[in-house]
Design a protein around this motif. Sequence first.
Motif, PDB file in Angstrom:
ATOM      1  N   ILE A  43       1.631   6.928  13.365  1.00 49.99           N
ATOM      2  CA  ILE A  43       1.111   6.762  12.015  1.00 49.99           C
ATOM      3  C   ILE A  43       1.672   7.879  11.143  1.00 49.99           C
ATOM      4  CG2 ILE A  43      -0.958   6.492  10.592  1.00 49.99           C
ATOM      5  CD1 ILE A  43      -2.462   5.899  13.251  1.00 49.99           C
ATOM      6  N   GLU A  44       2.303   7.492  10.023  1.00 52.58           N
ATOM      7  CA  GLU A  44       2.964   8.460   9.157  1.00 52.58           C
ATOM      8  C   GLU A  44       2.399   8.374   7.748  1.00 52.58           C
ATOM      9  OE1 GLU A  44       7.275   8.955   9.811  1.00 52.58           O
ATOM     10  OE2 GLU A  44       7.125   7.214  11.149  1.00 52.58           O
ATOM     11  N   SER A  45       2.218   9.523   7.112  1.00 48.78           N
ATOM     12  CA  SER A  45       1.638   9.541   5.772  1.00 48.78           C
ATOM     13  C   SER A  45       2.588   8.965   4.728  1.00 48.78           C
ATOM     14  CB  SER A  45       1.246  10.966   5.388  1.00 48.78           C
ATOM     15  OG  SER A  45       2.385  11.814   5.358  1.00 48.78           O
ATOM     16  N   LYS A  46       3.889   9.031   4.987  1.00 48.04           N
ATOM     17  CA  LYS A  46       4.860   8.444   4.083  1.00 48.04           C
ATOM     18  C   LYS A  46       6.053   7.949   4.892  1.00 48.04           C
ATOM     19  CE  LYS A  46       7.067  12.907   3.101  1.00 48.04           C
ATOM     20  NZ  LYS A  46       7.469  13.852   2.035  1.00 48.04           N
ATOM     21  N   LEU A  47       6.781   7.001   4.326  1.00 45.54           N
ATOM     22  CA  LEU A  47       7.949   6.449   5.002  1.00 45.54           C
ATOM     23  C   LEU A  47       9.170   7.274   4.674  1.00 45.54           C
ATOM     24  CD1 LEU A  47       7.395   2.620   4.449  1.00 45.54           C
ATOM     25  CD2 LEU A  47       6.919   3.956   6.496  1.00 45.54           C
ATOM     26  N   LEU A  57      -1.827  16.196   7.633  1.00 39.16           N
ATOM     27  CA  LEU A  57      -1.041  15.671   8.752  1.00 39.16           C
ATOM     28  C   LEU A  57      -0.054  14.660   8.185  1.00 39.16           C
ATOM     29  CD1 LEU A  57      -3.858  15.001  11.397  1.00 39.16           C
ATOM     30  CD2 LEU A  57      -2.181  16.850  11.465  1.00 39.16           C
ATOM     31  N   ASN A  58       1.190  14.732   8.617  1.00 34.39           N
ATOM     32  CA  ASN A  58       2.201  13.803   8.119  1.00 34.39           C
ATOM     33  C   ASN A  58       2.635  12.773   9.150  1.00 34.39           C
ATOM     34  OD1 ASN A  58       2.610  14.794   5.387  1.00 34.39           O
ATOM     35  ND2 ASN A  58       3.415  16.633   6.363  1.00 34.39           N
ATOM     36  N   LYS A  59       2.523  13.121  10.436  1.00 36.61           N
ATOM     37  CA  LYS A  59       2.958  12.188  11.470  1.00 36.61           C
ATOM     38  C   LYS A  59       2.155  12.456  12.734  1.00 36.61           C
ATOM     39  CE  LYS A  59       7.159  10.554  13.842  1.00 36.61           C
ATOM     40  NZ  LYS A  59       8.623  10.722  13.938  1.00 36.61           N
ATOM     41  N   GLY A  91       0.820  -1.199   0.000  1.00 41.01           N
ATOM     42  CA  GLY A  91       0.000   0.000   0.000  1.00 41.01           C
ATOM     43  C   GLY A  91       0.854   1.249   0.000  1.00 41.01           C
ATOM     44  N   GLU A  92       0.191   2.372  -0.186  1.00 37.11           N
ATOM     45  CA  GLU A  92       0.890   3.655  -0.306  1.00 37.11           C
ATOM     46  C   GLU A  92       0.697   4.531   0.922  1.00 37.11           C
ATOM     47  OE1 GLU A  92      -0.491   5.354  -3.936  1.00 37.11           O
ATOM     48  OE2 GLU A  92       0.442   3.809  -5.190  1.00 37.11           O
ATOM     49  N   GLY A  93       0.368   3.926   2.043  1.00 39.17           N
ATOM     50  CA  GLY A  93       0.238   4.662   3.282  1.00 39.17           C
ATOM     51  C   GLY A  93      -1.149   5.221   3.476  1.00 39.17           C
ATOM     52  N   PRO A  94      -1.360   5.793   4.641  1.00 38.15           N
ATOM     53  CA  PRO A  94      -0.414   6.004   5.748  1.00 38.15           C
ATOM     54  C   PRO A  94       0.025   4.694   6.396  1.00 38.15           C
ATOM     55  CG  PRO A  94      -2.628   6.638   6.397  1.00 38.15           C
ATOM     56  CD  PRO A  94      -2.703   6.333   4.940  1.00 38.15           C
ATOM     57  N   TYR A  95       1.173   4.760   7.082  1.00 37.41           N
ATOM     58  CA  TYR A  95       1.817   3.579   7.630  1.00 37.41           C
ATOM     59  C   TYR A  95       1.875   3.646   9.158  1.00 37.41           C
ATOM     60  CZ  TYR A  95       3.599   3.400   2.821  1.00 37.41           C
ATOM     61  OH  TYR A  95       3.716   3.391   1.447  1.00 37.41           O
ATOM     62  N   ILE A  96       1.738   2.502   9.778  1.00 36.76           N
ATOM     63  CA  ILE A  96       1.984   2.398  11.221  1.00 36.76           C
ATOM     64  C   ILE A  96       3.441   2.011  11.408  1.00 36.76           C
ATOM     65  CG2 ILE A  96       1.412   1.187  13.362  1.00 36.76           C
ATOM     66  CD1 ILE A  96      -1.421   0.928  12.369  1.00 36.76           C
ATOM     67  N   THR A  97       4.213   2.874  12.064  1.00 35.95           N
ATOM     68  CA  THR A  97       5.666   2.690  12.134  1.00 35.95           C
ATOM     69  C   THR A  97       6.182   2.324  13.529  1.00 35.95           C
ATOM     70  OG1 THR A  97       5.874   5.100  12.387  1.00 35.95           O
ATOM     71  CG2 THR A  97       6.128   4.192  10.158  1.00 35.95           C
ATOM     72  N   TYR A  98       5.474   2.744  14.565  1.00 36.49           N
ATOM     73  CA  TYR A  98       5.895   2.428  15.939  1.00 36.49           C
ATOM     74  C   TYR A  98       4.668   2.032  16.763  1.00 36.49           C
ATOM     75  CZ  TYR A  98      10.319   4.808  14.893  1.00 36.49           C
ATOM     76  OH  TYR A  98      11.517   5.182  14.344  1.00 36.49           O
ATOM     77  N   VAL A  99       4.900   1.132  17.699  1.00 36.17           N
ATOM     78  CA  VAL A  99       3.861   0.677  18.624  1.00 36.17           C
ATOM     79  C   VAL A  99       4.403   0.786  20.041  1.00 36.17           C
ATOM     80  CG1 VAL A  99       2.593  -1.341  19.455  1.00 36.17           C
ATOM     81  CG2 VAL A  99       2.788  -0.922  16.986  1.00 36.17           C
TER      82      VAL A  99
END
Length: 340
Positions: free
Chosen positions: A334-338, A302-304, A179-187
């Motif tokens: 949650i980030e809109s892009k990596l 929102l980006n992050k 997928g192209e985001g948004p991405y879950i990067t940290y928990v």
Amino acid sequence: MAIKKLGSQTIRLLNPPSIISTGTVVGPKEGEGPLAQYFDTILDDDLFGEDSWEKAESKLTKESVKSALSKARLNMTDMEYMFGGDLLNQLMSTSFAARDLQIPFFGLYGACSTMTESLSLASMIIDGGYADNVVATTSSHFSAAERQYRFPLESGNQRPVTSQWTVTGSGSAILSAKGEGPYITYVTTGKVIDFGIKDATNMGAAMAPAAVDTIRMHLADTGFKPDDYDLIITGDLGKIGHQIALELLEKEGYDLSKVLKDCGIEVFDNEKQDTHSGGSGCGCSAVVFCGYLYDQLKSKNLNKILLISTGALLSPTSTLQGESIPSIAHAVTIESKLVN
């Protein structure tokens, strides 16, 4: 070796899953609030054509899942797991929905923290290579929650100014390995925190210390600063709990006054809609995230963000026995892009 672990409570996902779609269904009161334009379905009747509040809540979950699947152009059989829960005994609303949806199911109970608990575990199972497509879902219903935890509506009890209005709604998110985001990067997984609050009509005060503890640990584990985020938003502390959280964070040396908001404050117009301290319930952070926040991430407004759903782990039994209210908060970045 736990190569993805940061500090004591946080995980950095090395293969961050993408949230490819979301679905939301809300009740009439939520549809009169300031975020109405971001919800997929707004009910005219919070019984939703059913003969009980609990059946109506179960239908909320089914319809929000179906909405998210439709937008992702996926079928029910494409879903490998469903993580979800609600506020009711034995997760009855979500369990009955899972019965009808026929998706392999992990039932979760984190009270109002369940949305980020479901997002956390769904992310970890995809990051670990155990699944490609997973749905995370959560629901609550004002009338069902009142009947279980406080007083049946027929009693006409007076609500104190510290009380909050349980959101009638369900939010579902489809997480995918592609997928192209948004991405879950940290928990960041929370701990159970108990400051001895016993008043079940003042949930914000009970949950605020748990939110503060999780935010503090997330920042310590990751090395992030508050201004690294466009928004840090708690699940349902309401006006009173939000102010307590800001004050406790300041004592810990963190000034979050510019970035900290609360889903329970955003979902209703407290003055016009007479919700006292604001919104609450599993569905609160679920519909605010799957509706408004997801839209803002997709549009790059929102980006992050750091989403911290907050939960009071009480039961009718513990309240009647005079126990305090243990609480918990789970957080996901949650980030809109990596960014490499």
